[in-house]
Design an enzyme around this catalytic site. Structure first.
Site, PDB file in Angstrom:
ATOM      1  N   SER A 224       0.849  -1.197   0.000  1.00 26.51           N
ATOM      2  CA  SER A 224       0.000   0.000   0.000  1.00 26.51           C
ATOM      3  C   SER A 224       0.881   1.242   0.000  1.00 26.51           C
ATOM      4  O   SER A 224       1.955   1.265   0.602  1.00 26.51           O
ATOM      5  CB  SER A 224      -0.948  -0.028   1.192  1.00 26.51           C
ATOM      6  OG  SER A 224      -0.221   0.056   2.388  1.00 26.51           O
ATOM      7  N   GLY A 226      -0.292   4.650   0.490  1.00 21.02           N
ATOM      8  CA  GLY A 226      -1.020   5.832   0.963  1.00 21.02           C
ATOM      9  C   GLY A 226      -1.858   6.437  -0.154  1.00 21.02           C
ATOM     10  O   GLY A 226      -2.580   5.713  -0.857  1.00 21.02           O
ATOM     11  N   GLY A 229      -2.195   4.828  -3.710  1.00 13.41           N
ATOM     12  CA  GLY A 229      -2.869   3.551  -3.987  1.00 13.41           C
ATOM     13  C   GLY A 229      -2.034   2.344  -3.589  1.00 13.41           C
ATOM     14  O   GLY A 229      -1.673   2.202  -2.421  1.00 13.41           O
ATOM     15  N   GLY A 255      -4.679   1.226   6.686  1.00 12.94           N
ATOM     16  CA  GLY A 255      -4.123  -0.085   6.373  1.00 12.94           C
ATOM     17  C   GLY A 255      -5.059  -1.188   6.860  1.00 12.94           C
ATOM     18  O   GLY A 255      -5.269  -2.192   6.172  1.00 12.94           O
ATOM     19  N   ASP A 256      -5.643  -1.004   8.035  1.00 17.32           N
ATOM     20  CA  ASP A 256      -6.567  -2.014   8.582  1.00 17.32           C
ATOM     21  C   ASP A 256      -7.835  -2.096   7.724  1.00 17.32           C
ATOM     22  O   ASP A 256      -8.370  -3.177   7.489  1.00 17.32           O
ATOM     23  CB  ASP A 256      -6.951  -1.659  10.032  1.00 17.32           C
ATOM     24  CG  ASP A 256      -5.724  -1.504  10.908  1.00 17.32           C
ATOM     25  OD1 ASP A 256      -4.701  -2.138  10.590  1.00 17.32           O
ATOM     26  OD2 ASP A 256      -5.790  -0.751  11.893  1.00 17.32           O
TER      27      ASP A 256
HETATM   28  P1  ADP Z   1      -0.609   1.835   6.230  1.00 16.12           P
HETATM   29  O1  ADP Z   1      -1.428   2.690   7.143  1.00 16.12           O
HETATM   30  O2  ADP Z   1      -0.702   0.381   6.547  1.00 16.12           O
HETATM   31  O3  ADP Z   1       0.794   2.343   5.971  1.00 16.12           O
HETATM   32  P2  ADP Z   1      -1.404   3.157   3.790  1.00 16.12           P
HETATM   33  O4  ADP Z   1      -1.076   4.483   4.400  1.00 16.12           O
HETATM   34  O5  ADP Z   1      -0.611   2.780   2.585  1.00 16.12           O
HETATM   35  O6  ADP Z   1      -1.355   1.954   4.828  1.00 16.12           O
HETATM   36  O7  ADP Z   1      -2.954   3.199   3.425  1.00 16.12           O
HETATM   37  C1  ADP Z   1      -3.677   2.075   3.018  1.00 16.12           C
HETATM   38  C2  ADP Z   1      -4.656   2.483   1.928  1.00 16.12           C
HETATM   39  O8  ADP Z   1      -5.535   3.505   2.427  1.00 16.12           O
HETATM   40  C3  ADP Z   1      -4.008   3.089   0.686  1.00 16.12           C
HETATM   41  O9  ADP Z   1      -3.590   2.082  -0.213  1.00 16.12           O
HETATM   42  C4  ADP Z   1      -5.160   3.935   0.165  1.00 16.12           C
HETATM   43  O10 ADP Z   1      -6.146   3.134  -0.458  1.00 16.12           O
HETATM   44  C5  ADP Z   1      -5.779   4.488   1.443  1.00 16.12           C
HETATM   45  N1  ADP Z   1      -5.123   5.766   1.819  1.00 16.12           N
HETATM   46  C6  ADP Z   1      -4.187   5.959   2.776  1.00 16.12           C
HETATM   47  N2  ADP Z   1      -3.798   7.260   2.820  1.00 16.12           N
HETATM   48  C7  ADP Z   1      -4.519   7.907   1.874  1.00 16.12           C
HETATM   49  C8  ADP Z   1      -4.606   9.259   1.415  1.00 16.12           C
HETATM   50  N3  ADP Z   1      -3.850  10.234   1.939  1.00 16.12           N
HETATM   51  N4  ADP Z   1      -5.472   9.545   0.404  1.00 16.12           N
HETATM   52  C9  ADP Z   1      -6.230   8.575  -0.138  1.00 16.12           C
HETATM   53  N5  ADP Z   1      -6.212   7.275   0.256  1.00 16.12           N
HETATM   54  C10 ADP Z   1      -5.371   6.950   1.225  1.00 16.12           C
END
Ligand code: ADP
Length: 312
Positions: A224, A226, A229, A255-256
């Site tokens: 992932s 953020g 995508g 993430g969850d």
């Molecule tokens: P983790 O919290 O495990 O590091 P991520 O930050 O990659 O995971 O977020 C997981 C998913 O949530 C991303 O793949 C996306 O779909 C969504 N997401 C997270 N942050 C954003 C953001 N700033 N804008 C849009 N979607 C987000």
């Protein structure tokens, strides 16, 4: 049905305070106390999306009881292994216009006997579940290969396991012959695990890393990214998943929510495209809410359609 395992849950307490005064008394008028820990966020999001889920793991003491009562009130099914220790509190102080100061307890120290009891509980519980999520850190006192042991037990029953952990417990899985069906690391976690600098700019390097021994046998790897995508390996194919720009309110727990989406769609035996779109749509819906591990199901269809999956 999905089984959501959390070995080290918490009661997440948030204290909104206008100005945090250090070495002084801070009074707080409104407190929120939520059943927390990554697997409980997964269970909540699945429940909000009208999926069937049972939350399990370890709970103990009065805080454990409080969490069970809250889950019952929210009509989220649960069956936890009770422990002698007290489940932890995790405190977030929200202060000074958007700042967040956290105090995270380590949680109770467990033993190999506790792990054996959980395995016995899972033996009874898992029959009705096709997909199992395992989320978060290991409790103190448990062996580093605890997740290897759980995955081995679940794989023997043909369950699809999604593992969302990091550090030593994930490394133990990657270095073993026992593989989960899916993992959901972010790029930083991949770097920490492998000691190799990775980026989307060097696709060839990233692909060959994921085709290497540690990762190859895991059918689905969702890295992932953020707001960007995800980058995905499914079998030997690679995919780039992109998501629309949105107004982020609170990204904690995305993430969850992504894991919840993977589990929901895997459980429905959806196509790969649908699995990835569900996971990304729920991740981003979580970022649009103030609460952690919380989505508004009414927005799901709109954002599901806006997620794009492209083979690369
Ligand atoms: P983790 O919290 O495990 O590091 P991520 O930050 O990659 O995971 O977020 C997981 C998913 O949530 C991303 O793949 C996306 O779909 C969504 N997401 C997270 N942050 C954003 C953001 N700033 N804008 C849009 N979607 C987000």
């Amino acid at each position: 049905m999905v089984l959501a395992i959390t070995l080290n849950p918490s009661l997440d307490i948030s204290y909104p305070i206008e100005t945090l005064k250090i070495n002084d008394v801070n009074r707080c008028q409104t407190v929120s106390k939520t059943a927390g820990g990554k697997g409980l966020n997964v269970a909540r999001v699945i429940h909000q999306m009208d999926g069937s889920v049972v939350a399990t793991g370890f709970l103990g003491g009065n805080i454990g009881k409080y969490i069970e009562d809250q889950l019952t009130e929210q009509e989220i099914q649960h069956q936890f292994q009770h422990i002698n220790g007290e489940t932890r509190n995790c405190i977030a102080i929200l202060h000074d216009q958007g700042q967040q100061t956290e105090v995270l307890e380590g949680g109770p120290t467990l033993s190999v006997e506790d792990l054996e009891k959980l395995k016995a509980l899972l033996e009874d519980l898992v029959g009705a579940h096709d997909v199992v999520t395992i989320s978060g850190s290991l409790s103190k006192g448990l062996p580093e290969d605890s997740y290897v042991q759980l995955i081995e037990q679940l794989n023997a029953k043909n369950k699809k396991v999604i593992l969302d952990s990091s550090g030593g417990s994930l490394k133990a899985v990657l270095n073993s012959n026992v593989k989960p069906y899916a993992i959901k690391p972010n790029l930083t976690e991949i770097e920490e695990l492998t000691g190799v600098a990775v980026s989307l700019e060097d696709l060839t390097g990233l692909k060959s890393l994921l085709l290497g021994e540690q990762f190859m046998a895991i059918p689905l790897i969702v890295i992932s990214l953020g707001a960007d995508g995800a980058f995905v390996k499914s079998g030997k194919q690679f995919y780039r998943v992109t998501i629309p720009k949105i107004n982020v309110v609170n990204p904690v727990g995305s993430g969850d929510s992504t894991v919840a989406g993977l589990a929901l769609a895997l459980e429905k035996q959806a196509s790969l495209e649908e699995i990835l779109k569900t996971a990304m749509a729920l991740g981003l819906l979580n970022t649009m809410e103030q609460k952690t591990g919380f989505v508004n199901p009414l927005n799901f269809d709109k954002y599901f359609e806006l997620v794009k999956v492209e083979e690369i």
